[in-house]
Design a protein around this motif. Structure first.
Motif, short mmCIF file in Angstrom:
data_model
loop_
_atom_site.label_atom_id
_atom_site.label_comp_id
_atom_site.label_asym_id
_atom_site.label_seq_id
_atom_site.Cartn_x
_atom_site.Cartn_y
_atom_site.Cartn_z
N LYS A 225 -6.59 -7.27 3.57
CA LYS A 225 -5.82 -7.15 4.97
C LYS A 225 -5.69 -5.78 5.09
O LYS A 225 -5.69 -4.95 4.35
N LEU A 226 -5.40 -5.53 6.46
CA LEU A 226 -4.79 -4.13 7.19
C LEU A 226 -3.37 -4.00 7.16
O LEU A 226 -2.75 -5.19 7.30
N ILE A 227 -2.63 -2.86 6.83
CA ILE A 227 -1.47 -2.72 7.09
C ILE A 227 -1.28 -1.88 8.24
O ILE A 227 -1.83 -0.97 8.52
N PHE A 228 -0.32 -2.10 9.16
CA PHE A 228 -0.05 -1.36 10.38
C PHE A 228 1.44 -1.09 10.24
O PHE A 228 2.34 -1.64 9.91
N PHE A 229 1.66 0.49 10.54
CA PHE A 229 2.93 0.84 10.58
C PHE A 229 3.51 0.43 11.94
O PHE A 229 2.72 0.94 12.90
N MET A 230 4.62 -0.10 11.92
CA MET A 230 5.13 -0.53 13.00
C MET A 230 6.25 0.38 13.86
O MET A 230 6.71 0.41 15.03
N TYR B 73 -6.51 9.30 -7.47
CA TYR B 73 -6.97 9.32 -6.11
C TYR B 73 -8.01 8.50 -5.68
O TYR B 73 -7.72 7.46 -4.82
N SER B 74 -8.89 8.24 -6.51
CA SER B 74 -9.77 7.10 -6.42
C SER B 74 -9.57 5.91 -6.38
O SER B 74 -9.99 4.96 -5.55
N ALA B 75 -8.60 5.43 -7.42
CA ALA B 75 -7.96 4.16 -7.31
C ALA B 75 -7.12 3.80 -5.90
O ALA B 75 -7.05 2.71 -5.57
N ILE B 76 -6.54 4.92 -5.50
CA ILE B 76 -5.70 4.85 -4.34
C ILE B 76 -6.83 4.33 -3.31
O ILE B 76 -6.25 3.60 -2.15
N GLU B 77 -7.81 5.18 -3.32
CA GLU B 77 -8.64 4.96 -2.06
C GLU B 77 -9.34 3.49 -1.97
O GLU B 77 -9.77 3.03 -1.01
N ARG B 78 -9.15 2.84 -3.18
CA ARG B 78 -9.89 1.35 -3.29
C ARG B 78 -8.74 0.46 -2.74
O ARG B 78 -8.78 -0.76 -2.65
N LEU C 155 1.84 0.02 -2.02
CA LEU C 155 2.94 -1.11 -2.80
C LEU C 155 2.41 -2.43 -2.26
O LEU C 155 2.22 -3.53 -3.14
N ILE C 156 2.36 -2.72 -1.02
CA ILE C 156 2.16 -3.92 -0.28
C ILE C 156 0.70 -4.24 -0.45
O ILE C 156 0.59 -5.49 -0.78
N LEU C 157 -0.48 -3.33 -0.28
CA LEU C 157 -1.65 -3.78 -0.39
C LEU C 157 -2.08 -3.74 -1.63
O LEU C 157 -3.31 -4.39 -1.94
N SER C 158 -1.31 -3.63 -2.87
CA SER C 158 -1.67 -3.59 -4.26
C SER C 158 -1.69 -5.36 -4.60
O SER C 158 -2.23 -5.55 -5.49
#
Length: 156
Positions: A87-92, A10-15, A77-80
């Protein structure tokens, strides 16, 4: 950000993604192939505030929350990727999403996302969530990448 070592907790995901409790819906990442696929786990608890609770029915995870959990796994997956970490990812959008069966407290949802198309700022990911190897949701999601806005000035 340091290199990633599986499983991600969980903490790694938050990073990696900006979501926080109660809107961070992924508990663990167990598999990760950069630019290809990822597998994440969502443990459904009776204590989750967004469970639907209709009289006489077993509480269930709303399909919109399940869709968001799949989108978050795709976002991880994308932000790793090192070049996307700032960057920020936006759900389109979503296409052809099908809800196959309800998800209840006590279920362990295994979410797999695969990249269909990936460009510098846009992409397409297909996602499937399973409980006990049975598909509960599948569909295709479009996303865009953008810069992280600068912090607002104090007192502005």
């Amino acid at each position: 950000m340091e290199s990633l070592s599986l499983p991600l907790d969980y903490s790694a995901i938050e990073r990696i993604i900006p979501h926080r409790y109660p809107f961070l819906l992924v508990d663990r990442i167990t598999e990760l192939e950069p630019d290809k696929r990822i597998v994440g786990i969502k443990n459904v608890s009776l204590n989750e505030r967004y469970l639907s609770r209709l009289p006489g029915e077993t509480p269930a995870l709303p399909p919109t929350i399940l869709t968001e959990a799949v989108a978050q796994v795709g976002a991880i997956l994308i932000l790793s990727k090192p070049e996307n970490r700032e960057k920020l990812i936006f759900f389109m959008g979503i296409e052809r999403v099908r809800y196959r069966r309800p998800v209840h407290p006590g279920d362990v949802v295994e979410i797999e996302a695969k990249v269909l198309r990936l460009r510098s700022r846009m992409g397409l990911v297909t996602g499937t969530a399973r409980v006990d190897r049975k598909v509960v949701i599948d569909g295709t999601m479009t996303f865009a990448l953008g810069p992280i806005p600068p912090p607002a000035a104090a007192g502005a």
